[in-house]
Design an enzyme around this catalytic site. Structure first.
Site, PDB file in Angstrom:
ATOM      1  N   ASP A   1       0.807  -1.222   0.000  1.00  0.00           N
ATOM      2  CA  ASP A   1       0.000   0.000   0.000  1.00  0.00           C
ATOM      3  C   ASP A   1       0.837   1.267   0.000  1.00  0.00           C
ATOM      4  O   ASP A   1       0.323   2.355  -0.247  1.00  0.00           O
ATOM      5  CB  ASP A   1      -0.860   0.034   1.270  1.00  0.00           C
ATOM      6  CG  ASP A   1      -2.127  -0.768   1.133  1.00  0.00           C
ATOM      7  OD1 ASP A   1      -2.606  -0.916   0.006  1.00  0.00           O
ATOM      8  OD2 ASP A   1      -2.632  -1.247   2.170  1.00  0.00           O
TER       9      ASP A   1
HETATM   10  C1  BGC Z   1       0.186   1.165   6.205  1.00  0.00           C
HETATM   11  C2  BGC Z   1      -0.160  -0.085   5.441  1.00  0.00           C
HETATM   12  C3  BGC Z   1      -1.646  -0.204   5.325  1.00  0.00           C
HETATM   13  C4  BGC Z   1      -2.267   1.077   4.783  1.00  0.00           C
HETATM   14  C5  BGC Z   1      -3.765   0.974   4.844  1.00  0.00           C
HETATM   15  C6  BGC Z   1      -0.461   2.372   5.579  1.00  0.00           C
HETATM   16  O1  BGC Z   1      -0.180   3.505   6.330  1.00  0.00           O
HETATM   17  O2  BGC Z   1       1.581   1.320   6.273  1.00  0.00           O
HETATM   18  O3  BGC Z   1       0.378  -1.223   6.084  1.00  0.00           O
HETATM   19  O4  BGC Z   1      -1.957  -1.268   4.503  1.00  0.00           O
HETATM   20  O5  BGC Z   1      -1.850   2.179   5.529  1.00  0.00           O
HETATM   21  O6  BGC Z   1      -4.437   1.957   4.178  1.00  0.00           O
HETATM   22  C1  NOJ Z   2      -1.725  -3.922   5.435  1.00  0.00           C
HETATM   23  C2  NOJ Z   2      -2.914  -3.974   4.540  1.00  0.00           C
HETATM   24  O1  NOJ Z   2      -4.036  -4.458   5.248  1.00  0.00           O
HETATM   25  C3  NOJ Z   2      -2.666  -4.846   3.341  1.00  0.00           C
HETATM   26  O2  NOJ Z   2      -3.770  -4.777   2.476  1.00  0.00           O
HETATM   27  C4  NOJ Z   2      -1.405  -4.447   2.653  1.00  0.00           C
HETATM   28  O3  NOJ Z   2      -1.187  -5.357   1.597  1.00  0.00           O
HETATM   29  C5  NOJ Z   2      -0.218  -4.450   3.588  1.00  0.00           C
HETATM   30  N1  NOJ Z   2      -0.511  -3.625   4.729  1.00  0.00           N
HETATM   31  C6  NOJ Z   2       1.058  -3.957   2.939  1.00  0.00           C
HETATM   32  O4  NOJ Z   2       1.025  -2.602   2.689  1.00  0.00           O
END
Ligand code: BGC
Ligand code: NOJ
Length: 811
Positions: free
Chosen positions: A483
């Site tokens: 993400d």
């Molecule tokens: C986090 C990710 C997460 C995303 C969700 C980010 O700030 O680092 O792990 O999946 O937010 O929107």
């Molecule tokens: C947490 C999110 O829930 C997941 O969708 C994502 O793939 C990972 N973070 C990595 O960013």
């Protein structure tokens, strides 16, 4: 240092020191009604949706961290204490908290009074039970005062935390006998109320928070408790609470049990009132009477245990290491149920209002859950697929209450569609139920636009094919699985969200992670097409998969590992040419699982590079070197300090991708070594550093470049749970469901003599004994099914309802 121990026989983690390095929590509830509960009684409760139907209030990021919950206060003479230690924090003579399968039991004793609280949600019930057992173990008669406490949340948790100008004037309650009813907004838009009851007469109650706590006090010292009597306050606005006050006399050695219930009721629109302004209490009364004795509660508790016996009975192993057995047999499966239920919505790191059920998340969660309750997995796949669009793209998440997709945390993540192929094929392999493919499933939650589920898979596959970039690699869109790799974002404004900003139009950034993912699930799609007689579709799809493999070989290889991406400008990401972020885990995981260029040694080189550059004492970091400055063309990933989260943290979710890659090469020792580095039960002794629960996986452990390597965060809700379960059971232990049987292909540490697995598959019980006389990692010499040799490594579906023995000789 440890803060407790595993009680495997009872499937519990027993915390013996309340001052854990972080609140160590558990989840109650299995279907519609849930609670989160910490080891000291903190937490909250909701019906279906932590955002829209929150029953009790919880303040995140509080001081201290876990402040607020369902508390009990005992006043014994001048001593005031709480059985879970908090909130009063009087030093207890004995404390113990047992987190079990959907229940928590904590016990405290002080001055020879023992108080035990068992919390659980009976199956199919919209209420939480707290069975409180009080015992006088002194030789004197004791007269104690017991106060209960919960704080009502005004339903919509987000509004509750923000809209004070209105909400301080809306709160309403009713009290009748020993039941406190919460009915805010009931007369207007709601058809539901909540109640908190106890199965005994009470001496008093309070429902107004300021009256109970005192404006200048905290929950550790409510005035009512210090004064030893309640005020029978009725809340009008401000912050309604529910507190019962009971006077209890205990003879020496005497024990008493009380049943408290926190319930949720929905009523018909024209059946809301008993009389003017008096709510219809009948449904609540019925709920209360179904559990008004300890016997009834004990029976429900036994049913809950039987439910878990059955679920966990479907797969269990016996190895030489109890730490492995307790992960596979108990805690990892349990966590998979919790991630199935919660997705990424409510934990002690997810506020319950930020995120709902994620498209990619919930699909992935299914691979660790589908064997437990396949019917629920099927329903979930339907719900997820209903939020897809005709072109294969989809809403990134939906709310559990409404099941409607929303774009609150962005959209256009181009990996999303492919995960539907994973969940669907996992479901069909587990159940043999191909009828799911013919099910008519809406697009964009619109039944009028429904097509067969197969068409959804096809749309998923072609969404990649139709969105290729200049190197014929998949366009990344907003981001892929990571993400934070926001290659089309370019945010300079601190008020913009990295998840929703995409201000660089016409972005041509491409993802090697999606390329590998596409090859893996493209092959699955083709296999499925063939299995259901869609030969032509399979042939056409095959061409696209070949093309992708070629594109990766041509444009996705850096010499020693796979590139991660091409950025907006067409520059390489994750290349030895880069100053930072030279190598990333995701593309190594997916392209090795896809076996791209295996014949040319690419898989082996890539995994060797992972070992050399990404592995560390605490697991495999996501990228290396971590970014030390902000790269506007990369986005959120470079905002995290080096070694944390997506910037060089050990992201436990994608470590299993590498484990699986290693099993493809047959390197069982290394695959298992990676497994043990992040499996929580193996980290128990490190609890002080690790910080979060030793019984469940966390999303991230600080990596080698972090300030504090080994310190973990974001426990519970992570794809880590299902992926690790999948890697250990289906790739390392190597027993995996296939369309026509159970495939056996272990890749284990060479030192092992073997292992046993009991697997209930399609109503057939397989007692599998893998023997490893030559101490190798991979390879099978012989498989005997009920004593007879078979000449395939797929054990067929045998007679249902019976136990069958499968002997596997490695060699
Ligand atoms: C986090 C990710 C997460 C995303 C969700 C980010 O700030 O680092 O792990 O999946 O937010 O929107
Ligand atoms: C947490 C999110 O829930 C997941 O969708 C994502 O793939 C990972 N973070 C990595 O960013």
């Amino acid at each position: 240092m440890k803060y407790g121990y595993f009680d495997d026989e009872n499937r519990e983690y027993v915390i013996t020191n309340p001052k854990t390095p972080y609140p160590w929590i558990n989840y109650l509830g299995n279907e519609d009604f849930f609670s989160l509960t910490s080891n000291t009684g903190g937490g909250y409760t909701f019906y279906k949706d932590a955002k829209f139907r929150r029953l009790t209030r919880y303040r995140y990021n509080n001081i201290p961290a876990d402040n607020g919950g369902k508390y009990f206060y005992i006043k014994d003479g001048d001593t005031i204490w709480s059985p879970g230690w908090k909130p009063v924090k009087t030093e207890l003579d004995h404390y113990e908290c047992r987190h079990g399968m959907s229940y928590t039991k904590y016990k405290g004793s002080k001055n020879r009074v023992e108080a035990e609280v068992l919390q659980f949600i009976p199956l199919g019930f919209w209420g939480e039970i707290q069975k409180v057992r009080l015992k006088n173990s002194s030789s004197d008669r004791k007269k104690i005062k017991l106060f209960s406490f919960i704080e009502w949340c005004l339903w919509n948790a987000e509004d509750d935390m923000t809209n004070f100008q209105r909400n301080f004037s809306t709160g309403e309650v009713e009290v009748k006998d020993s039941v406190i009813y919460h009915k805010t907004e009931f007369k207007e838009r709601r058809n539901h109320y909540a109640f908190y009851s106890v199965n005994s007469s009470i001496t008093g109650y309070d429902t107004d928070r300021e009256t109970f706590v005192g404006l200048y006090n905290g929950l550790d010292s409510p005035v009512v408790v210090s004064e030893g009597k309640s005020n029978n306050s009725i809340a009008h606005g401000w912050s309604p609470i529910a507190s019962h006050y009971l006077e209890i006399e205990l003879k020496p050695g005497e024990e008493k049990e009380l049943i408290f219930m926190l319930g949720y009721v929905e009523v018909e629109k024209d059946n809301k009132w008993e009389s003017k302004s008096v709510i219809n209490k009948q449904p609540a009364q019925e709920m209360i009477s179904s559990f008004d004795t300890a016997e009834k509660v004990n029976r429900a508790f036994e049913n809950l245990k039987a439910y878990w016996d059955n679920l966990l009975g479907k797969m269990s192993i016996q190895s030489a290491d109890p730490r492995l057995d307790r992960m596979v047999n108990i805690w990892n499966q349990y966590q998979c149920m919790v991630t199935f239920n919660m997705s990424r919505s409510a934990s002690f790191f997810e506020s319950g209002i930020g995120r709902g059920m994620g498209f990619r998340d919930s699909n992935q969660d299914l691979i660790g859950f589908v064997h437990q309750i396949p019917e629920r997995a099927r329903e979930r796949i339907y719900d997820i697929a209903s939020t897809q669009f005709e072109d294969g793209s989809c809403y990134h998440q939906y709310q559990p209450l409404t099941k409607k997709g929303n774009a609150a945390i962005g959209g256009n993540f181009n990996d999303d569609p492919l995960w539907l192929i994973l969940s669907t094929t996992a479901y069909i392999k587990e159940t043999g139920d191909f009828s799911l493919l013919d099910e008519m499933v809406p697009f964009d939650n619109d039944a009028a636009r429904a097509k067969s589920h197969f068409e959804h898979l096809k749309a998923s596959f072609y969404h990649v094919v139709n969105n290729l970039g200049p190197h014929k690699l998949p366009l990344i869109g907003r981001a892929d699985w990571n993400d934070c790799l926001n290659l089309n974002c370019f945010s300079e404004d601190p008020n913009e969200s990295f998840q929703t900003t995409e201000n660089q139009k016409g972005g041509t950034a491409e993802s090697l992670m999606i390329a590998g993912l596409f090859v893996v699930y493209g092959k699955e799609y083709i296999k499925l097409c063939k299995r259901v007689g869609k030969e032509k579709e399979a042939e056409e799809a095959q061409v696209h998969v070949y093309d992708m493999i070629e594109a990766v070989k041509k444009h996705g290889w850096d010499g020693d590992w796979y590139l991660r991406a091409y950025d907006f400008f067409g520059n390489k990401v994750g290349s030895s040419e880069n100053e930072e972020g030279k190598i990333f885990i995701e593309s190594q995981g997916w392209c090795t699982m896809a076996e791209i260029g295996k014949e040319d040694g690419m898989v082996e080189k890539s995994l060797n590079a992972v070992k050399e550059h990404l592995d560390c004492e605490y697991g495999i970091v996501l990228n290396y070197p971590a970014f030390t400055k902000y790269y506007i063309e990369y986005g959120e990933i470079s905002t995290y300090p080096a070694g944390y989260k997506e910037n060089g943290g050990v992201f436990c979710h994608n470590n299993p991708w590498i484990m699986i890659g290693e099993t493809i090469l047959g390197r069982g020792d290394r695959a298992y070594e990676y497994y043990t580095k992040i499996a929580p039960s193996f980290l128990e002794e490190l609890s002080e550093l690790h910080k979060v629960e030793p019984y469940v996986y966390c999303q991230m452990i600080a990596g080698k470049e972090a300030h504090k390597p080994g310190e973990a965060k974001n426990s519970w809700l992570s794809g880590t749970a299902s992926w690790n379960f999948y890697a250990i059971t289906q790739h390392i232990l190597g027993i995996s469901p296939e369309y026509d049987g159970l495939a056996i292909n272990p890749c284990i540490p060479s030192a092992w003599d073997g292992f046993k697995m009991k697997r209930v598959f399609r109503d057939v019980t397989y007692n599998i004994h893998v023997k490893n006389p030559d101490h190798i990692s991979k390879g099978i010499k012989q498989i005997l099914v009920n004593g007879k040799e078979i000449n395939s490594n797929i054990v067929p579906i045998l007679e249902k309802g019976k136990e069958h023995s499968v002997e596997v000789i490695m060699g």
